[in-house]
Design an enzyme around this catalytic site. Structure first.
Site, PDB file in Angstrom:
ATOM      1  N   VAL A  42     -17.829 -27.029   5.003  1.00 28.65           N
ATOM      2  CA  VAL A  42     -19.086 -26.508   4.460  1.00 28.65           C
ATOM      3  C   VAL A  42     -19.805 -25.602   5.454  1.00 28.65           C
ATOM      4  O   VAL A  42     -20.512 -24.667   5.058  1.00 28.65           O
ATOM      5  CB  VAL A  42     -19.973 -27.666   3.932  1.00 28.65           C
ATOM      6  N   ASP A  63     -12.920  -3.631  -0.067  1.00 29.42           N
ATOM      7  CA  ASP A  63     -12.508  -4.823  -0.826  1.00 29.42           C
ATOM      8  C   ASP A  63     -13.530  -5.206  -1.900  1.00 29.42           C
ATOM      9  O   ASP A  63     -13.155  -5.645  -2.989  1.00 29.42           O
ATOM     10  CB  ASP A  63     -12.261  -6.010   0.111  1.00 29.42           C
ATOM     11  N   GLY A 123     -13.490 -18.014   3.576  1.00 29.44           N
ATOM     12  CA  GLY A 123     -12.735 -17.321   4.629  1.00 29.44           C
ATOM     13  C   GLY A 123     -13.056 -15.835   4.620  1.00 29.44           C
ATOM     14  O   GLY A 123     -14.045 -15.391   4.032  1.00 29.44           O
ATOM     15  N   ILE A 176      -8.294 -14.104  -6.317  1.00 31.32           N
ATOM     16  CA  ILE A 176      -7.907 -12.914  -5.569  1.00 31.32           C
ATOM     17  C   ILE A 176      -6.459 -12.991  -5.101  1.00 31.32           C
ATOM     18  O   ILE A 176      -5.891 -12.005  -4.661  1.00 31.32           O
ATOM     19  CB  ILE A 176      -8.865 -12.607  -4.407  1.00 31.32           C
ATOM     20  N   GLY A 208      -5.570 -11.137  -9.737  1.00 34.79           N
ATOM     21  CA  GLY A 208      -6.071 -10.447  -8.546  1.00 34.79           C
ATOM     22  C   GLY A 208      -5.367  -9.149  -8.199  1.00 34.79           C
ATOM     23  O   GLY A 208      -5.769  -8.453  -7.260  1.00 34.79           O
ATOM     24  N   THR A 246      -4.862  -3.814   7.916  1.00 35.58           N
ATOM     25  CA  THR A 246      -4.735  -5.140   7.328  1.00 35.58           C
ATOM     26  C   THR A 246      -4.622  -6.178   8.433  1.00 35.58           C
ATOM     27  O   THR A 246      -4.805  -5.866   9.624  1.00 35.58           O
ATOM     28  CB  THR A 246      -3.587  -5.161   6.277  1.00 35.58           C
ATOM     29  N   LYS A 277      -8.445  -6.229  11.027  1.00 37.95           N
ATOM     30  CA  LYS A 277      -9.631  -5.736  10.299  1.00 37.95           C
ATOM     31  C   LYS A 277     -10.925  -5.858  11.118  1.00 37.95           C
ATOM     32  O   LYS A 277     -11.779  -4.978  11.063  1.00 37.95           O
ATOM     33  CB  LYS A 277      -9.802  -6.487   8.976  1.00 37.95           C
ATOM     34  N   TYR A 316      -2.668 -12.821  -5.860  1.00 36.72           N
ATOM     35  CA  TYR A 316      -1.956 -12.187  -6.975  1.00 36.72           C
ATOM     36  C   TYR A 316      -0.449 -12.447  -6.944  1.00 36.72           C
ATOM     37  O   TYR A 316       0.294 -11.864  -7.733  1.00 36.72           O
ATOM     38  CB  TYR A 316      -2.252 -10.679  -7.042  1.00 36.72           C
ATOM     39  N   SER A 321       0.808  -1.224   0.000  1.00 36.13           N
ATOM     40  CA  SER A 321       0.000   0.000   0.000  1.00 36.13           C
ATOM     41  C   SER A 321       0.844   1.280   0.000  1.00 36.13           C
ATOM     42  O   SER A 321       0.479   2.246  -0.683  1.00 36.13           O
ATOM     43  CB  SER A 321      -0.973  -0.010   1.178  1.00 36.13           C
ATOM     44  N   ASN A 345     -16.877 -24.799  -0.266  1.00 41.46           N
ATOM     45  CA  ASN A 345     -15.758 -24.761   0.682  1.00 41.46           C
ATOM     46  C   ASN A 345     -15.500 -26.134   1.283  1.00 41.46           C
ATOM     47  O   ASN A 345     -16.418 -26.928   1.461  1.00 41.46           O
ATOM     48  CB  ASN A 345     -16.049 -23.763   1.817  1.00 41.46           C
TER      49      ASN A 345
HETATM   50  P1  ATR Z   1      -8.699 -15.490   4.155  1.00 38.77           P
HETATM   51  O1  ATR Z   1      -9.078 -14.527   5.211  1.00 38.77           O
HETATM   52  O2  ATR Z   1      -7.469 -15.090   3.394  1.00 38.77           O
HETATM   53  O3  ATR Z   1      -9.819 -15.848   3.247  1.00 38.77           O
HETATM   54  P2  ATR Z   1      -8.996 -17.880   5.774  1.00 38.77           P
HETATM   55  O4  ATR Z   1     -10.081 -17.250   6.562  1.00 38.77           O
HETATM   56  O5  ATR Z   1      -7.966 -18.656   6.483  1.00 38.77           O
HETATM   57  O6  ATR Z   1      -8.199 -16.802   4.940  1.00 38.77           O
HETATM   58  O7  ATR Z   1      -9.666 -18.779   4.623  1.00 38.77           O
HETATM   59  C1  ATR Z   1      -8.915 -19.524   3.752  1.00 38.77           C
HETATM   60  C2  ATR Z   1      -9.829 -20.241   2.770  1.00 38.77           C
HETATM   61  O8  ATR Z   1      -9.016 -21.134   1.996  1.00 38.77           O
HETATM   62  C3  ATR Z   1     -10.892 -21.106   3.411  1.00 38.77           C
HETATM   63  O9  ATR Z   1     -12.002 -21.177   2.553  1.00 38.77           O
HETATM   64  C4  ATR Z   1     -10.194 -22.463   3.520  1.00 38.77           C
HETATM   65  O10 ATR Z   1     -11.041 -23.558   3.630  1.00 38.77           O
HETATM   66  P3  ATR Z   1     -11.556 -24.032   5.087  1.00 38.77           P
HETATM   67  O11 ATR Z   1     -12.621 -23.062   5.493  1.00 38.77           O
HETATM   68  O12 ATR Z   1     -12.081 -25.386   4.865  1.00 38.77           O
HETATM   69  O13 ATR Z   1     -10.355 -24.006   5.986  1.00 38.77           O
HETATM   70  C5  ATR Z   1      -9.488 -22.471   2.177  1.00 38.77           C
HETATM   71  N1  ATR Z   1      -8.341 -23.388   2.140  1.00 38.77           N
HETATM   72  C6  ATR Z   1      -7.108 -23.174   2.641  1.00 38.77           C
HETATM   73  N2  ATR Z   1      -6.302 -24.232   2.400  1.00 38.77           N
HETATM   74  C7  ATR Z   1      -7.063 -25.140   1.736  1.00 38.77           C
HETATM   75  C8  ATR Z   1      -6.831 -26.446   1.205  1.00 38.77           C
HETATM   76  N3  ATR Z   1      -5.626 -27.033   1.315  1.00 38.77           N
HETATM   77  N4  ATR Z   1      -7.832 -27.076   0.580  1.00 38.77           N
HETATM   78  C9  ATR Z   1      -9.044 -26.500   0.451  1.00 38.77           C
HETATM   79  N5  ATR Z   1      -9.343 -25.281   0.936  1.00 38.77           N
HETATM   80  C10 ATR Z   1      -8.368 -24.599   1.563  1.00 38.77           C
END
Ligand code: ATR
Length: 285
Positions: A163, A111, A138, A225, A248, A71, A75, A227, A24, A160
């Site tokens: 789920v 965002d 996430g 998203i 992204g 960040t 947040k 990048y 940033s 996801n």
């Molecule tokens: P962010 O804030 O960057 O979105 P996060 O809250 O940790 O980070 O979310 C990461 C996302 O990537 C989630 O959807 C996570 O799935 P889960 O909710 O099941 O944890 C997904 N993710 C991360 N590693 C993964 C993997 N190896 N396989 C499938 N999904 C993954």
């Protein structure tokens, strides 16, 4: 005698823990120079324990900042501590942009604007689809879902690994949003005009699973998203399978626009020189 320019100096920050990897300052520094604004935008490393005091220093004016970006990991707490979070921040439950106005700390989340503006810029017409697939549930997924819904795309399918997290988002973002396990991916991709990866799969060149994009509508746009790298494994696969892709990086650049305008009073433009500046920085680190 004090330098008369000091009177007009506007200061903004980006805070996180850590914050040194944030791009940033490069983005806002580019615009400050472009507009010849007497202002600063600088990183402020603040840990979780010190964050409430940092917010207090904004509110009482002792920090000298007009506002800034927030960040990871602040947040959610920034949203909670703000006096006036707007509807976007409230729905997401997190804020990335703060500013002082009339003695109160305002908060928004830019965002979803960044996501929309990037696609408008790189692939106009992306929103003319009846359905979209969002992979991941996430923090980052929330702004993407909000953006797609607010643009009027009919149905949004959130897929996801866990789920229950997708179900939480379906509850939060309303009846157009549906939660699915990974096994349903093929089925929900059928005829969709937009596919968004919001997971960390493929980040920093890590392997991503193989995805067959062929169930998507012909000409469907695939975006990520993540990048770093610019062309993630998922994007490379989609491109090889004949689908248009959008990286992204533009989301990062565009999400910065509303904040700059709030603090410094000019609305900046995301141009190729800025994009190339950030790409060059990514290549150095
Ligand atoms: P962010 O804030 O960057 O979105 P996060 O809250 O940790 O980070 O979310 C990461 C996302 O990537 C989630 O959807 C996570 O799935 P889960 O909710 O099941 O944890 C997904 N993710 C991360 N590693 C993964 C993997 N190896 N396989 C499938 N999904 C993954």
């Amino acid at each position: 005698m004090a330098d008369s320019r000091e009177t007009f100096l506007v200061n903004a920050f980006v805070t996180g823990w850590p914050v040194k990897h944030s791009r940033s300052p490069l983005i806002h520094g580019y615009w400050l120079k472009q507009f010849e604004i007497a202002g600063t935008y600088r990183p402020e490393a603040v840990n979780e324990a010190d964050f409430p005091a940092f917010i207090q220093s904004l509110k009482d004016g002792s920090s000298g900042f007009r506002g800034g970006n927030v960040t990871i990991p602040h947040k959610e707490i920034a949203f909670k501590l703000a006096d006036r979070p707007d509807d976007l921040a409230r729905e997401i439950g997190a804020s990335n942009t703060l500013w002082m106005e009339d003695g109160l700390l305002h908060a928004t989340n830019t965002d979803s604007y960044g996501f929309t503006a990037n696609l408008d810029d790189r692939h106009p017409g992306w929103d003319k689809s009846d359905s979209a697939v969002v992979l991941g549930a996430g923090g980052a997924s929330r702004a993407v879902i909000q953006a797609i819904r607010d643009r009027g795309v009919g149905e949004i399918h959130v897929v996801n690994r866990t789920v229950s997290r997708a179900e939480e988002l379906a509850d939060r973002f309303g009846p157009k949003v549906h939660a699915h396990p990974v096994e349903a991916l093929d089925e929900v991709m059928s005829g969709a005009g937009l596919f968004v990866n919001t997971t960390s799969l493929g980040m920093d060149g890590n392997d991503a699973p193989k995805i067959d994009f062929s169930p998507l509508a012909s000409g469907a746009v695939v975006t990520d998203i993540v990048y770093v790298p610019l062309k993630t494994s998922l994007l490379a696969q989609a491109e090889a399978q004949g689908f248009p892709i959008v990286d992204g990086l533009g989301m990062l650049l565009h999400q910065a626009v509303p904040g700059f305008e709030k603090w410094f009073g000019r609305r900046p433009v995301v141009d190729k020189t800025l994009r190339d500046l950030i790409i060059a920085d990514m290549e150095r680190h």
